[in-house]
Scaffold this motif. Structure first.
Motif, PDB file in Angstrom:
ATOM      1  N   MET A 226       0.843  -1.192   0.000  1.00 35.00           N
ATOM      2  CA  MET A 226       0.000   0.000   0.000  1.00 35.00           C
ATOM      3  C   MET A 226       0.882   1.247   0.000  1.00 35.00           C
ATOM      4  SD  MET A 226      -3.240  -0.804  -0.207  1.00 35.00           S
ATOM      5  CE  MET A 226      -4.107   0.657   0.363  1.00 35.00           C
ATOM      6  N   GLU A 227       2.031   1.175   0.670  1.00 36.48           N
ATOM      7  CA  GLU A 227       2.939   2.319   0.700  1.00 36.48           C
ATOM      8  C   GLU A 227       3.463   2.636  -0.696  1.00 36.48           C
ATOM      9  OE1 GLU A 227       3.145  -0.336   2.810  1.00 36.48           O
ATOM     10  OE2 GLU A 227       2.373   0.680   4.583  1.00 36.48           O
ATOM     11  N   ALA A 228       3.802   1.607  -1.463  1.00 40.18           N
ATOM     12  CA  ALA A 228       4.280   1.828  -2.840  1.00 40.18           C
ATOM     13  C   ALA A 228       3.172   2.421  -3.708  1.00 40.18           C
ATOM     14  CB  ALA A 228       4.792   0.514  -3.445  1.00 40.18           C
ATOM     15  N   LEU A 229       1.955   1.947  -3.524  1.00 43.04           N
ATOM     16  CA  LEU A 229       0.814   2.489  -4.266  1.00 43.04           C
ATOM     17  C   LEU A 229       0.594   3.954  -3.909  1.00 43.04           C
ATOM     18  CD1 LEU A 229      -1.745   2.556  -5.949  1.00 43.04           C
ATOM     19  CD2 LEU A 229      -2.883   1.264  -4.152  1.00 43.04           C
ATOM     20  N   ARG A 230       0.617   4.265  -2.616  1.00 38.42           N
ATOM     21  CA  ARG A 230       0.455   5.662  -2.195  1.00 38.42           C
ATOM     22  C   ARG A 230       1.581   6.541  -2.729  1.00 38.42           C
ATOM     23  NH1 ARG A 230      -0.407   3.156   2.957  1.00 38.42           N
ATOM     24  NH2 ARG A 230      -2.647   2.815   3.218  1.00 38.42           N
ATOM     25  N   ALA A 231       2.807   6.017  -2.736  1.00 37.73           N
ATOM     26  CA  ALA A 231       3.941   6.791  -3.262  1.00 37.73           C
ATOM     27  C   ALA A 231       3.728   7.104  -4.742  1.00 37.73           C
ATOM     28  CB  ALA A 231       5.250   6.022  -3.058  1.00 37.73           C
ATOM     29  N   PHE A 232       3.221   6.146  -5.512  1.00 32.23           N
ATOM     30  CA  PHE A 232       2.900   6.390  -6.922  1.00 32.23           C
ATOM     31  C   PHE A 232       1.808   7.451  -7.027  1.00 32.23           C
ATOM     32  CE2 PHE A 232      -0.567   5.298  -9.869  1.00 32.23           C
ATOM     33  CZ  PHE A 232      -0.004   5.783 -11.048  1.00 32.23           C
ATOM     34  N   TRP A 233       0.681   7.240  -6.345  1.00 34.89           N
ATOM     35  CA  TRP A 233      -0.505   8.088  -6.481  1.00 34.89           C
ATOM     36  C   TRP A 233      -0.224   9.546  -6.081  1.00 34.89           C
ATOM     37  CZ3 TRP A 233      -4.801   7.205  -9.039  1.00 34.89           C
ATOM     38  CH2 TRP A 233      -5.909   8.033  -8.828  1.00 34.89           C
ATOM     39  N   HIS A 234       0.627   9.734  -5.080  1.00 35.15           N
ATOM     40  CA  HIS A 234       0.899  11.075  -4.572  1.00 35.15           C
ATOM     41  C   HIS A 234       2.213  11.662  -5.088  1.00 35.15           C
ATOM     42  CE1 HIS A 234      -2.574  10.840  -2.001  1.00 35.15           C
ATOM     43  NE2 HIS A 234      -2.153   9.691  -1.514  1.00 35.15           N
ATOM     44  N   SER A 235       2.846  11.007  -6.046  1.00 40.16           N
ATOM     45  CA  SER A 235       4.134  11.494  -6.550  1.00 40.16           C
ATOM     46  C   SER A 235       3.943  12.732  -7.431  1.00 40.16           C
ATOM     47  CB  SER A 235       4.859  10.405  -7.335  1.00 40.16           C
ATOM     48  OG  SER A 235       4.207  10.167  -8.571  1.00 40.16           O
ATOM     49  N   PRO A 236       4.899  13.631  -7.397  1.00 41.31           N
ATOM     50  CA  PRO A 236       4.845  14.805  -8.281  1.00 41.31           C
ATOM     51  C   PRO A 236       4.824  14.397  -9.761  1.00 41.31           C
ATOM     52  CG  PRO A 236       6.525  15.110  -6.589  1.00 41.31           C
ATOM     53  CD  PRO A 236       6.033  13.685  -6.482  1.00 41.31           C
ATOM     54  N   ASP A 237       5.509  13.317 -10.104  1.00 42.08           N
ATOM     55  CA  ASP A 237       5.506  12.850 -11.498  1.00 42.08           C
ATOM     56  C   ASP A 237       4.096  12.461 -11.934  1.00 42.08           C
ATOM     57  OD1 ASP A 237       8.224  13.211 -11.783  1.00 42.08           O
ATOM     58  OD2 ASP A 237       8.709  11.143 -11.244  1.00 42.08           O
ATOM     59  N   TYR A 238       3.341  11.792 -11.046  1.00 45.32           N
ATOM     60  CA  TYR A 238       1.984  11.409 -11.410  1.00 45.32           C
ATOM     61  C   TYR A 238       1.079  12.637 -11.470  1.00 45.32           C
ATOM     62  CZ  TYR A 238      -2.460   9.087 -11.814  1.00 45.32           C
ATOM     63  OH  TYR A 238      -3.698   8.699 -12.264  1.00 45.32           O
ATOM     64  N   ASP A 239       1.300  13.601 -10.596  1.00 42.42           N
ATOM     65  CA  ASP A 239       0.504  14.839 -10.653  1.00 42.42           C
ATOM     66  C   ASP A 239       0.617  15.476 -12.032  1.00 42.42           C
ATOM     67  OD1 ASP A 239      -0.448  14.637  -8.074  1.00 42.42           O
ATOM     68  OD2 ASP A 239       1.056  15.993  -7.228  1.00 42.42           O
ATOM     69  N   ASP A 240       1.814  15.443 -12.619  1.00 37.57           N
ATOM     70  CA  ASP A 240       2.024  16.021 -13.953  1.00 37.57           C
ATOM     71  C   ASP A 240       1.249  15.265 -15.025  1.00 37.57           C
ATOM     72  OD1 ASP A 240       3.715  17.892 -12.845  1.00 37.57           O
ATOM     73  OD2 ASP A 240       5.551  16.823 -13.409  1.00 37.57           O
ATOM     74  N   VAL A 241       1.133  13.956 -14.874  1.00 38.91           N
ATOM     75  CA  VAL A 241       0.485  13.108 -15.881  1.00 38.91           C
ATOM     76  C   VAL A 241      -1.030  13.064 -15.685  1.00 38.91           C
ATOM     77  CG1 VAL A 241       0.339  10.723 -16.732  1.00 38.91           C
ATOM     78  CG2 VAL A 241       2.558  11.719 -16.195  1.00 38.91           C
ATOM     79  N   ARG A 242      -1.476  13.134 -14.454  1.00 37.10           N
ATOM     80  CA  ARG A 242      -2.900  12.997 -14.122  1.00 37.10           C
ATOM     81  C   ARG A 242      -3.786  13.954 -14.925  1.00 37.10           C
ATOM     82  NH1 ARG A 242      -4.601  11.584  -8.630  1.00 37.10           N
ATOM     83  NH2 ARG A 242      -2.533  12.294  -8.069  1.00 37.10           N
ATOM     84  N   ALA A 243      -3.321  15.160 -15.180  1.00 38.87           N
ATOM     85  CA  ALA A 243      -4.125  16.152 -15.900  1.00 38.87           C
ATOM     86  C   ALA A 243      -4.495  15.684 -17.308  1.00 38.87           C
ATOM     87  CB  ALA A 243      -3.373  17.476 -15.971  1.00 38.87           C
ATOM     88  N   LEU A 244      -3.729  14.753 -17.861  1.00 37.71           N
ATOM     89  CA  LEU A 244      -4.025  14.256 -19.213  1.00 37.71           C
ATOM     90  C   LEU A 244      -5.343  13.482 -19.265  1.00 37.71           C
ATOM     91  CD1 LEU A 244      -0.470  13.106 -20.285  1.00 37.71           C
ATOM     92  CD2 LEU A 244      -1.791  14.999 -21.277  1.00 37.71           C
ATOM     93  N   ARG A 245      -5.824  13.006 -18.132  1.00 39.92           N
ATOM     94  CA  ARG A 245      -7.086  12.266 -18.152  1.00 39.92           C
ATOM     95  C   ARG A 245      -8.275  13.131 -17.760  1.00 39.92           C
ATOM     96  NH1 ARG A 245      -8.454  10.708 -13.018  1.00 39.92           N
ATOM     97  NH2 ARG A 245      -6.813  10.234 -11.550  1.00 39.92           N
ATOM     98  N   ASP A 246      -8.086  14.457 -17.723  1.00 43.27           N
ATOM     99  CA  ASP A 246      -9.209  15.369 -17.488  1.00 43.27           C
ATOM    100  C   ASP A 246     -10.289  15.108 -18.535  1.00 43.27           C
ATOM    101  OD1 ASP A 246      -7.996  16.493 -15.324  1.00 43.27           O
ATOM    102  OD2 ASP A 246      -7.486  18.387 -16.312  1.00 43.27           O
ATOM    103  N   GLY A 247     -11.526  15.109 -18.095  1.00 48.60           N
ATOM    104  CA  GLY A 247     -12.646  14.818 -18.989  1.00 48.60           C
ATOM    105  C   GLY A 247     -13.085  13.369 -18.913  1.00 48.60           C
ATOM    106  N   CYS A 248     -12.282  12.531 -18.283  1.00 48.53           N
ATOM    107  CA  CYS A 248     -12.632  11.123 -18.087  1.00 48.53           C
ATOM    108  C   CYS A 248     -13.214  10.968 -16.677  1.00 48.53           C
ATOM    109  CB  CYS A 248     -11.403  10.234 -18.210  1.00 48.53           C
ATOM    110  SG  CYS A 248     -10.614  10.307 -19.815  1.00 48.53           S
ATOM    111  N   SER A 249     -14.069  10.008 -16.518  1.00 54.01           N
ATOM    112  CA  SER A 249     -14.639   9.700 -15.215  1.00 54.01           C
ATOM    113  C   SER A 249     -13.862   8.514 -14.653  1.00 54.01           C
ATOM    114  CB  SER A 249     -16.114   9.350 -15.374  1.00 54.01           C
ATOM    115  OG  SER A 249     -16.625   8.868 -14.163  1.00 54.01           O
ATOM    116  N   VAL A 250     -13.251   8.693 -13.489  1.00 52.92           N
ATOM    117  CA  VAL A 250     -12.415   7.652 -12.898  1.00 52.92           C
ATOM    118  C   VAL A 250     -12.812   7.421 -11.447  1.00 52.92           C
ATOM    119  CG1 VAL A 250     -10.052   7.039 -12.232  1.00 52.92           C
ATOM    120  CG2 VAL A 250     -10.474   8.176 -14.425  1.00 52.92           C
ATOM    121  N   THR A 251     -12.924   6.149 -11.079  1.00 51.29           N
ATOM    122  CA  THR A 251     -13.082   5.734  -9.692  1.00 51.29           C
ATOM    123  C   THR A 251     -11.923   4.784  -9.409  1.00 51.29           C
ATOM    124  OG1 THR A 251     -15.481   5.863  -9.873  1.00 51.29           O
ATOM    125  CG2 THR A 251     -14.599   4.586  -8.033  1.00 51.29           C
ATOM    126  N   ALA A 252     -11.254   4.978  -8.272  1.00 51.59           N
ATOM    127  CA  ALA A 252     -10.095   4.140  -7.949  1.00 51.59           C
ATOM    128  C   ALA A 252     -10.150   3.744  -6.478  1.00 51.59           C
ATOM    129  CB  ALA A 252      -8.802   4.893  -8.244  1.00 51.59           C
TER     130      ALA A 252
END
Length: 107
Positions: free
Chosen positions: A66-92
């Motif tokens: 779970m720690e590795a998953l949280r590190a991915f989800w909250h990483s600055p690198d993922y924050d940069d990529v996350r915006a590319l899925r704007d307009g999509c509906s996501v549940t995680a």
């Protein structure tokens, strides 16, 4: 203890959103791997045994913890990529996997 990460995504039938989502997929894949994650399953055509079938694509990932998953989800690198899925509906959501799978009563 490994973590199973479940995602349901709806990608609208819009050319620009689909183009950005394809770029998201290309860029997120190495980030997932960098955090020890791996794709276990993906698809829209699921076999439903009971209840209504999901109306969105389902993705299942596995992370070392779970720690590795949280590190991915909250990483600055993922924050940069996350915006590319704007307009999509996501549940995680995620759950820790059992270290030693066993037969247990469902609760």
């Amino acid at each position: 203890m490994t973590a199973l990460f479940f995602i349901q995504a709806h990608i609208p039938d819009d050319a620009d959103i689909r183009r950005r989502y394809r770029e998201y997929q290309t860029r997120v894949t190495p980030l997932i791997a960098r955090h020890g994650g791996r794709l276990l399953a993906t698809g829209q055509h699921l076999e439903t045994f009971e209840g209504a079938p999901p109306d969105r694509r389902v993705i299942v990932l596995q992370f070392p913890s779970m720690e590795a998953l949280r590190a991915f989800w909250h990483s600055p690198d993922y924050d940069d990529v996350r915006a590319l899925r704007d307009g999509c509906s996501v549940t995680a959501w995620a759950i820790p996997a059992l270290d030693s799978p066993t037969t247990v009563p469902l609760s």
